[in-house]
Design a protein around this motif. Structure first.
Motif, PDB file in Angstrom:
ATOM      1  N   SER A   1       0.857  -1.188   0.000  1.00  0.00           N
ATOM      2  CA  SER A   1       0.000   0.000   0.000  1.00  0.00           C
ATOM      3  C   SER A   1       0.891   1.235   0.000  1.00  0.00           C
ATOM      4  N   CYS A   2       0.263   2.390  -0.036  1.00  0.00           N
ATOM      5  CA  CYS A   2       0.990   3.653   0.074  1.00  0.00           C
ATOM      6  C   CYS A   2       1.684   3.741   1.436  1.00  0.00           C
ATOM      7  N   VAL A   3       0.993   3.286   2.477  1.00  0.00           N
ATOM      8  CA  VAL A   3       1.579   3.285   3.824  1.00  0.00           C
ATOM      9  C   VAL A   3       2.797   2.357   3.860  1.00  0.00           C
ATOM     10  N   GLY A   4       2.710   1.220   3.185  1.00  0.00           N
ATOM     11  CA  GLY A   4       3.845   0.299   3.101  1.00  0.00           C
ATOM     12  C   GLY A   4       5.034   0.942   2.419  1.00  0.00           C
ATOM     13  N   PHE A   5       4.754   1.693   1.354  1.00  0.00           N
ATOM     14  CA  PHE A   5       5.820   2.419   0.658  1.00  0.00           C
ATOM     15  C   PHE A   5       6.473   3.431   1.594  1.00  0.00           C
ATOM     16  N   LEU A   6       5.649   4.183   2.324  1.00  0.00           N
ATOM     17  CA  LEU A   6       6.187   5.194   3.243  1.00  0.00           C
ATOM     18  C   LEU A   6       6.993   4.562   4.374  1.00  0.00           C
ATOM     19  N   LYS A   7       6.508   3.447   4.944  1.00  0.00           N
ATOM     20  CA  LYS A   7       7.252   2.769   6.007  1.00  0.00           C
ATOM     21  C   LYS A   7       8.597   2.262   5.504  1.00  0.00           C
ATOM     22  N   THR A   8       8.660   1.914   4.240  1.00  0.00           N
ATOM     23  CA  THR A   8       9.894   1.404   3.658  1.00  0.00           C
ATOM     24  C   THR A   8      10.880   2.525   3.354  1.00  0.00           C
ATOM     25  N   TRP A   9      10.411   3.610   2.742  1.00  0.00           N
ATOM     26  CA  TRP A   9      11.321   4.617   2.191  1.00  0.00           C
ATOM     27  C   TRP A   9      11.398   5.934   2.950  1.00  0.00           C
ATOM     28  N   LEU A  10      10.368   6.333   3.682  1.00  0.00           N
ATOM     29  CA  LEU A  10      10.378   7.643   4.334  1.00  0.00           C
ATOM     30  C   LEU A  10      11.516   7.829   5.334  1.00  0.00           C
ATOM     31  N   PRO A  11      11.779   6.879   6.239  1.00  0.00           N
ATOM     32  CA  PRO A  11      12.897   7.084   7.176  1.00  0.00           C
ATOM     33  C   PRO A  11      14.235   7.278   6.457  1.00  0.00           C
ATOM     34  N   PHE A  12      14.477   6.495   5.407  1.00  0.00           N
ATOM     35  CA  PHE A  12      15.706   6.639   4.625  1.00  0.00           C
ATOM     36  C   PHE A  12      15.788   8.016   3.977  1.00  0.00           C
ATOM     37  N   CYS A  13      14.678   8.468   3.391  1.00  0.00           N
ATOM     38  CA  CYS A  13      14.654   9.782   2.737  1.00  0.00           C
ATOM     39  C   CYS A  13      14.876  10.913   3.747  1.00  0.00           C
ATOM     40  N   ILE A  14      14.253  10.810   4.912  1.00  0.00           N
ATOM     41  CA  ILE A  14      14.441  11.840   5.943  1.00  0.00           C
ATOM     42  C   ILE A  14      15.891  11.856   6.405  1.00  0.00           C
ATOM     43  N   LEU A  15      16.440  10.684   6.693  1.00  0.00           N
ATOM     44  CA  LEU A  15      17.830  10.592   7.156  1.00  0.00           C
ATOM     45  C   LEU A  15      18.797  11.119   6.099  1.00  0.00           C
ATOM     46  N   THR A  16      18.577  10.759   4.855  1.00  0.00           N
ATOM     47  CA  THR A  16      19.425  11.240   3.766  1.00  0.00           C
ATOM     48  C   THR A  16      19.312  12.754   3.619  1.00  0.00           C
ATOM     49  N   SER A  17      18.117  13.301   3.735  1.00  0.00           N
ATOM     50  CA  SER A  17      17.908  14.752   3.641  1.00  0.00           C
ATOM     51  C   SER A  17      18.619  15.492   4.771  1.00  0.00           C
ATOM     52  N   VAL A  18      18.541  14.943   5.979  1.00  0.00           N
ATOM     53  CA  VAL A  18      19.222  15.581   7.117  1.00  0.00           C
ATOM     54  C   VAL A  18      20.733  15.570   6.906  1.00  0.00           C
ATOM     55  N   ILE A  19      21.274  14.434   6.462  1.00  0.00           N
ATOM     56  CA  ILE A  19      22.716  14.341   6.217  1.00  0.00           C
ATOM     57  C   ILE A  19      23.140  15.314   5.129  1.00  0.00           C
ATOM     58  N   LEU A  20      22.362  15.403   4.073  1.00  0.00           N
ATOM     59  CA  LEU A  20      22.682  16.356   2.985  1.00  0.00           C
ATOM     60  C   LEU A  20      22.600  17.798   3.470  1.00  0.00           C
ATOM     61  N   ALA A  21      21.570  18.109   4.250  1.00  0.00           N
ATOM     62  CA  ALA A  21      21.426  19.471   4.763  1.00  0.00           C
ATOM     63  C   ALA A  21      22.580  19.852   5.689  1.00  0.00           C
ATOM     64  N   VAL A  22      22.978  18.938   6.562  1.00  0.00           N
ATOM     65  CA  VAL A  22      24.110  19.207   7.463  1.00  0.00           C
ATOM     66  C   VAL A  22      25.396  19.359   6.662  1.00  0.00           C
ATOM     67  N   THR A  23      25.603  18.484   5.697  1.00  0.00           N
ATOM     68  CA  THR A  23      26.804  18.545   4.869  1.00  0.00           C
ATOM     69  C   THR A  23      26.851  19.859   4.094  1.00  0.00           C
ATOM     70  N   LEU A  24      25.740  20.255   3.500  1.00  0.00           N
ATOM     71  CA  LEU A  24      25.695  21.519   2.761  1.00  0.00           C
ATOM     72  C   LEU A  24      25.918  22.712   3.674  1.00  0.00           C
ATOM     73  N   SER A  25      25.338  22.701   4.842  1.00  0.00           N
ATOM     74  CA  SER A  25      25.514  23.831   5.749  1.00  0.00           C
ATOM     75  C   SER A  25      26.947  23.934   6.225  1.00  0.00           C
ATOM     76  N   LEU A  26      27.617  22.803   6.420  1.00  0.00           N
ATOM     77  CA  LEU A  26      29.020  22.829   6.821  1.00  0.00           C
ATOM     78  C   LEU A  26      29.919  23.300   5.688  1.00  0.00           C
ATOM     79  N   ASN A  27      29.559  22.967   4.458  1.00  0.00           N
ATOM     80  CA  ASN A  27      30.352  23.381   3.304  1.00  0.00           C
ATOM     81  C   ASN A  27      30.160  24.854   2.971  1.00  0.00           C
ATOM     82  N   LEU A  28      29.031  25.443   3.379  1.00  0.00           N
ATOM     83  CA  LEU A  28      28.772  26.862   3.109  1.00  0.00           C
ATOM     84  C   LEU A  28      29.479  27.796   4.089  1.00  0.00           C
ATOM     85  N   ARG A  29      29.990  27.282   5.160  1.00  0.00           N
ATOM     86  CA  ARG A  29      30.679  28.103   6.168  1.00  0.00           C
ATOM     87  C   ARG A  29      32.050  28.489   5.730  1.00  0.00           C
TER      88      ARG A  29
END
Length: 183
Positions: free
Chosen positions: A155-183
């Protein structure tokens, strides 16, 4: 002759497909998958796997000396991969169920090992016992890859349970990496 075999195969496939019912976790002739917290958040292709009987009852190697029935160790399936019962060497639901039963009985005697002898190994043994697709070389690596490729989300919920945590974690890592590189 080949047309008759193809028609029979499609008939078996359609009957099993019609019996799939995610609302009660019934997946006849399927391999099912669910994410493992933290591990699947980091590596969404790694998760917990089980194999279902011809009636859709889920069997999974859930821990040392324990194969559960209809109660997956990490929750309800989020993905399933429907297999073709006509690709079982002896063909038919009895051969399928016997292989799932025998693999489960064997794994009730085994210690669970996350890296070497785990839920994927249990499913591989069942497929090897039934000589699925004329093969006895099923293993946890090819099952991991093939279930990623062939698995369908329940289901859609199954898709979200599978991929959402990975996408959130990847987004946080990218955001932190970008913010550190902009300093």
């Amino acid at each position: 002759m080949a047309d008759a075999v193809e028609i029979e195969t499609m008939k078996n496939y359609n009957i099993a497909f019609e019996k799939i019912d995610p609302s009660i976790s019934r997946y006849p002739y399927c391999i099912v998958w669910t994410p493992i917290p933290v591990l699947s958040w980091l590596f969404p292709f790694i998760g917990h796997m089980g194999i279902c009987t011809s009636t859709g009852v889920i069997r999974d190697f859930a821990g040392p000396y324990f194969v559960s029935e209809d109660n997956m160790a990490f929750g309800r399936p989020t993905k399933y991969w429907m297999l073709d019962v006509s690709k079982v060497y002896a063909s038919g639901s009895n051969a399928w169920d016997t292989a799932v039963h025998n693999a489960s009985e064997e794994y009730k005697q085994r210690m669970h090992n996350l890296c070497c002898d785990n839920c994927h190994s249990h499913v591989a043994m069942a497929l090897n016992l039934m000589r699925y697709d004329n093969s006895t070389s099923w293993n946890m690596v090819n099952l991991c890859l093939l279930s990623l490729i062939h698995g369908k989300h329940v289901s859609c919920v199954g898709f979200l349970k599978t991929w959402l945590p990975f996408c959130i974690l990847t987004s946080v890592i990218l955001a932190v990496t970008l913010s550190l590189n902009l300093r």
